[in-house]
Design a protein around this motif. Structure first.
Motif, PDB file in Angstrom:
ATOM      1  N   SER A  77       0.725  -1.305  -0.098  1.00 26.65           N
ATOM      2  CA  SER A  77      -0.043  -0.025   0.027  1.00 26.65           C
ATOM      3  C   SER A  77       0.857   1.227   0.082  1.00 26.65           C
ATOM      4  CB  SER A  77      -0.945   0.145   1.283  1.00 26.65           C
ATOM      5  OG  SER A  77      -1.867  -1.251   1.071  1.00 26.65           O
ATOM      6  N   GLU A 151      -0.166   2.614   9.879  1.00 26.66           N
ATOM      7  CA  GLU A 151      -1.534   3.027  10.015  1.00 26.66           C
ATOM      8  C   GLU A 151      -1.930   4.170   8.995  1.00 26.66           C
ATOM      9  OE1 GLU A 151      -4.853   4.139  13.445  1.00 26.66           O
ATOM     10  OE2 GLU A 151      -3.001   4.276  13.830  1.00 26.66           O
ATOM     11  N   GLN A 152      -1.021   5.153   9.097  1.00 30.55           N
ATOM     12  CA  GLN A 152      -1.183   6.328   7.883  1.00 30.55           C
ATOM     13  C   GLN A 152      -1.365   5.697   6.576  1.00 30.55           C
ATOM     14  OE1 GLN A 152       2.146   8.995   7.873  1.00 30.55           O
ATOM     15  NE2 GLN A 152       1.542   9.655   6.207  1.00 30.55           N
ATOM     16  N   LEU A 154      -1.924   2.488   5.371  1.00 31.77           N
ATOM     17  CA  LEU A 154      -3.075   1.809   5.150  1.00 31.77           C
ATOM     18  C   LEU A 154      -4.398   2.318   5.436  1.00 31.77           C
ATOM     19  CD1 LEU A 154      -2.129  -1.431   7.163  1.00 31.77           C
ATOM     20  CD2 LEU A 154      -2.228  -1.291   4.520  1.00 31.77           C
ATOM     21  N   SER A 155      -4.526   3.528   6.140  1.00 25.97           N
ATOM     22  CA  SER A 155      -5.767   4.409   6.366  1.00 25.97           C
ATOM     23  C   SER A 155      -6.229   5.167   5.097  1.00 25.97           C
ATOM     24  CB  SER A 155      -5.553   5.231   7.672  1.00 25.97           C
ATOM     25  OG  SER A 155      -5.462   4.774   8.905  1.00 25.97           O
ATOM     26  N   ARG A 156      -5.122   5.150   4.082  1.00 29.32           N
ATOM     27  CA  ARG A 156      -5.535   6.136   2.996  1.00 29.32           C
ATOM     28  C   ARG A 156      -6.637   5.297   2.139  1.00 29.32           C
ATOM     29  NH1 ARG A 156       0.390   6.298   1.285  1.00 29.32           N
ATOM     30  NH2 ARG A 156       1.197   7.364   2.865  1.00 29.32           N
ATOM     31  N   ASN A 157      -6.705   4.262   2.305  1.00 29.14           N
ATOM     32  CA  ASN A 157      -7.685   3.130   1.602  1.00 29.14           C
ATOM     33  C   ASN A 157      -8.457   2.234   2.590  1.00 29.14           C
ATOM     34  OD1 ASN A 157      -9.057   1.182  -0.106  1.00 29.14           O
ATOM     35  ND2 ASN A 157      -7.517   1.585  -1.678  1.00 29.14           N
ATOM     36  N   SER A 158      -9.590   2.373   2.840  1.00 32.43           N
ATOM     37  CA  SER A 158     -10.300   1.765   3.792  1.00 32.43           C
ATOM     38  C   SER A 158     -10.394   0.137   3.341  1.00 32.43           C
ATOM     39  CB  SER A 158     -11.521   2.153   3.996  1.00 32.43           C
ATOM     40  OG  SER A 158     -12.379   2.073   3.024  1.00 32.43           O
ATOM     41  N   HIS A 160      -7.736  -1.512   1.977  1.00 33.45           N
ATOM     42  CA  HIS A 160      -6.389  -2.108   2.569  1.00 33.45           C
ATOM     43  C   HIS A 160      -6.623  -2.440   4.114  1.00 33.45           C
ATOM     44  CE1 HIS A 160      -4.178  -0.149  -1.054  1.00 33.45           C
ATOM     45  NE2 HIS A 160      -5.003  -0.832  -1.303  1.00 33.45           N
ATOM     46  N   MET A 161      -7.136  -1.570   4.828  1.00 32.92           N
ATOM     47  CA  MET A 161      -7.252  -1.780   6.117  1.00 32.92           C
ATOM     48  C   MET A 161      -8.189  -2.945   6.517  1.00 32.92           C
ATOM     49  SD  MET A 161      -5.812  -0.565   9.099  1.00 32.92           S
ATOM     50  CE  MET A 161      -5.337   1.033   9.127  1.00 32.92           C
TER      51      MET A 161
END
Length: 180
Positions: A77, A151-152, A154-158, A160-161
């Protein structure tokens, strides 16, 4: 080896009894120290036993999970360029630290097994301190540097999280079902 019989003073037989008590009292004083030593010895056995179980079941598994799930997800990611280079370097560092800590553990494990059984051992205390220090530094770096960045990223694309969460969930479900 037999000790020589005590010399008996036939002129003053009462002093013979007096002298015997010196050795008895000395031995009783040593015996009186025993209760204070039992609790620390039991605690040492407990810590060794729990550590042997925890390290194999939790820490090794934790490392494996990070290396199979978290690191690849963050790398996949990360944005190409500096961010990807940084994430790869961090993942490599953390993986190398995992192997170093695991190797240290394997050396220490041999000395901890007798402690867990209440036996004496040649536990390398300096290596034990090294393991604790190195793992604390590893955890500190991971928590203060890698995880916030992960976290930063992976948080760009829900998605991916969510994918990481699902992957971890499935792994844990498989682990639990393996014991059922």
């Amino acid at each position: 080896m037999n000790a020589a019989p005590p010399v008996v003073d036939t002129a003053a037989p009462i002093s013979n009894f007096n002298n015997c008590h010196v050795g008895i009292v000395k031995r009783l004083k040593a015996l009186d120290e025993l209760p204070a030593l039992l609790e620390p010895a039991a605690r040492a056995r407990q810590i060794a036993e729990e550590s042997l179980e925890f390290f194999r079941e939790a820490i090794f598994e934790h490392h494996l999970e990070e290396e199979r799930e978290l690191f690849p997800a963050v790398i996949a990611s990360a944005q190409a360029g500096d961010e990807l280079t940084r994430v790869k370097a961090m993942a490599k560092r953390l993986t190398d630290e995992h192997r170093a800590v695991e190797a240290l553990w394997k050396q220490l494990e041999k000395g901890l097994k007798p402690v867990a059984k209440g036996h004496s051992t040649n536990l390398d205390v300096s290596e034990l301190h090294r393991l604790v220090t190195e793992y604390q530094a590893h955890a500190s770096f991971e928590e203060s540097e890698f995880l916030p960045l992960a976290e930063q990223i992976l948080s760009r694309n829900s998605n991916h999280m969510a994918a990481l969460g699902m992957s971890l969930h499935m792994r844990h479900v498989k682990s639990v079902n393996a014991y059922v």
